[in-house]
Design an enzyme around this catalytic site. Sequence first.
Site, short mmCIF file in Angstrom:
data_model
loop_
_atom_site.label_atom_id
_atom_site.label_comp_id
_atom_site.label_asym_id
_atom_site.label_seq_id
_atom_site.Cartn_x
_atom_site.Cartn_y
_atom_site.Cartn_z
N CYS A 1 12.20 22.07 17.01
CA CYS A 1 13.66 22.09 16.84
C CYS A 1 14.27 23.02 17.88
O CYS A 1 13.56 23.70 18.62
CB CYS A 1 14.04 22.55 15.42
SG CYS A 1 13.57 24.25 15.06
N ASP B 1 40.18 47.32 40.31
CA ASP B 1 40.28 47.54 38.86
C ASP B 1 38.91 47.68 38.20
O ASP B 1 38.82 47.63 36.97
CB ASP B 1 41.03 46.36 38.22
CG ASP B 1 42.43 46.21 38.77
OD1 ASP B 1 43.11 47.23 38.92
OD2 ASP B 1 42.83 45.08 39.07
N ASP C 1 42.06 41.99 39.16
CA ASP C 1 41.55 41.14 40.24
C ASP C 1 40.10 41.45 40.57
O ASP C 1 39.53 40.84 41.46
CB ASP C 1 42.43 41.27 41.49
CG ASP C 1 42.46 42.70 42.05
OD1 ASP C 1 41.62 43.52 41.61
OD2 ASP C 1 43.31 42.98 42.90
N CYS D 1 13.11 26.59 17.81
CA CYS D 1 11.83 26.83 18.50
C CYS D 1 12.07 27.00 20.00
O CYS D 1 11.48 27.90 20.63
CB CYS D 1 10.88 25.66 18.26
SG CYS D 1 10.40 25.42 16.54
N ASP E 1 46.80 44.01 35.02
CA ASP E 1 47.10 44.62 36.30
C ASP E 1 48.27 43.83 36.90
O ASP E 1 48.55 42.71 36.46
CB ASP E 1 45.87 44.54 37.20
CG ASP E 1 46.16 45.04 38.61
OD1 ASP E 1 46.74 46.13 38.73
OD2 ASP E 1 45.81 44.33 39.58
#
Length: 794
Positions: A32, A667, A663, A35, A454
């Site tokens: 399955c 930052d 960006d 697993c 920002d």
Amino acid sequence: MPMAELTTTNERKPAAAQSNAVTDLAITGMTCGNCARHVTQAIQSVAGVRSAEVSLEGRTARVKWEPDFAGNPAAVIQAVESEGYGAKLMASEGREPGESLLAGWKLNMLLGVPVTLLLMLGEWLLQFDTVRWFQWLSFVLAGLVQVLAGARFYRGAWAQLKAGSSNMDTLVALGSTTAFGYSAWALFAGHAGHLYFMEAVAIITLISVGHWIESRVSVRASAALRKLLNLAPAMARRQNPDGTETEAAVADLVIGDNVVLRPGDHVPTDGTVVEGNSAVDESMLTGESVPADKAKGGLLYAGTVNLNGRVLMRVTATGEGTALAHVIAAVRRAQSSRADIQRIGDRVSSIFVPLVILIAAAAALWWGLAPESARTAHEWLSRFLWVAHAPEGRLGAAFIIASAVLIIACPCAMGLATPAAIMAGSNAAARRGILVRDGVALEKAGRITAVIFDKTGTLTAGRPELANTWVVQGSDGTVPALAAALARNSNHPVSKAVAGVSGATLELMDWKEVQGAGVQALVRHDAIGTPGQNGKPQVQARLGSLRWLREVGVDLGPGEAFVQQWSAEGATLVALAAEQSLLALFAVRDSVKPGTFEVVRQLNAQGLRTYLATGDNATTAGAIARQAGIAADHVFAEVRPEQKAEFVKQLQRQGQRVAFVGDGINDAPALEQADLGIAVSRASDIAREAADVILLNSEIQAVPESLGLARATLRTIKQNLFWAFFYNAAGIPLAALGFMSPILCAAAMGLSDLVVIGNALRLTRWRLRPARGLQSAAMPVDRGHRRSEHQSHS
């Protein structure tokens, strides 16, 4: 590693190098998705493994090693075997010699389904269940199913037992063997009455059918990743130095090669346009439906589609250096990761199977040794539940009810609850151009209460333009040249705007950029017409924020009126000074991105607080905040990049779970400090490690969508866990009290897996609901022009 490795099993590398990069294994014992997850985690725990791709349907694993690592297949095989599964190196053709085409669950169904239907017909319709010849026929047919179709479960249970563990195979093997063993004993002992060969067959058949359906349904959950893998072509049209064109394998391309793209071609690798122009469909990579115009110098990304023009591109990245390879790696990492909430299911699963065996044994002893009290309890509860006929006879009831308890208590649904939702959620995000680092990031995103934006490149377009200039009276005419010279070497968008004020050049010495403040350099005083100071031939020239220049002692008083006027209009003010003397002021204005106001409203409608953090002065920041719809008391102005992280901490101390949207360059401290870092980025920047979530297109419309999808994923995980716990909490007692037959238990067990996977797959159709009176923020906004080439911004 070449891109061909990402798209096909036939890598075009030399065999020796290939063996070091990739190892293919045949895996046995998986039944399955749970697993497959355990095998994946076992492989990834081996030192030097870069990634692991485990196919439940194909029973294979592909191991990719870290660059320059020789590879250690023996360690991988040992790790897999320690989890109770088998592993061995695959033959080069990809299929083990002699492997049956009916391998997997198909064999179980081809044998089990006809036998089950035949026995059901004989027992339920023809009433042959007590006829001796039919019982002997049932014994023979059930024995075939038990030995051939049940072998997969027995092998898995034995492997788990040798590893000192247990799983679903253990319960299925015990349950079906209990029903078959009791029936065989009763048949040979000559006992009259109902035998349970049909139940033993139905257990194996129904569970096999359930897992076959599960494996087919699970394919949908990885659809986005498969599409990404098939984006880049295996061949490219390379232009030779003499201008001729030849077909070449993408794996053989090197940086600097020229490749010809015709209309309809998929871009084979990352590059830049050196000749021609066209529109390129980048939707599968960035989620942006509007084609991007490409001209000379434009960036091209592997896997995107050239639509309508002939283009000559120069290769700039290959293999895992391409944007597409980073996207694929990010999606794989997210799908194979674990969320913190998954620990709940893991802790329960670790003790679940032994506990169920004890409960089954207790139920068998109860029905076998004290059948009167067991039947009394059964009959009393039937008044409130439903009428069910408990198995006849003391011994028969003991074995069959124990079998039912073992079958209904399969832990698969519990193990699949979290990974199925994470796989579906990360794929749904990838199709929208949203990359999530891992399951933990997805979980964190679902708990966010505050969002900090920002300004430059995030709320604004990141392409500032010079709006006006103020120059000190009597200053030398070289002021524009000095400003342009200082700004020219900086990649900051504001610097780029100032760099255009003059084309003249000046000789600068000791130029450097002060992060979050500006740039400075030494310049000869006679070059700019200013007197030398203290006998020094150079003066210190600075171009940067007003706050910074005030800190170094520059008097900005002469330009105060200019500052107030343009700050009120939302412009960013930059000052130029020589030593402590103000020379000029520049008003640089950057437009707020279309749709920003709607995005903020959408976030507020979701119950999130929105904030603005910027290095601009308070007046400019306030003007931008008003345009964006952010409350004035939620603005944090005149801050350095490192101070943004302190603002994040401040909100966190107030109990907020904070997402920072930036960006991804200046930052980084705030992105790292935030509970969730979201980088608004172009595909060329997706390797940034500071962010938890990366938006491949720079439009912040994806922010509410990414947070909404994360909350939906977290909600789905909780729903799946609740269903798994509820299913077992209700099913085990009902089976122990004789209200559920082994057949019904087997069907319910398979259904539980499908419910969990089906609930997770709902995420693939998830859509962000618009706030009241507001168009959905997930829908693209009218930008008024076709999107052109985008560069990343500082």
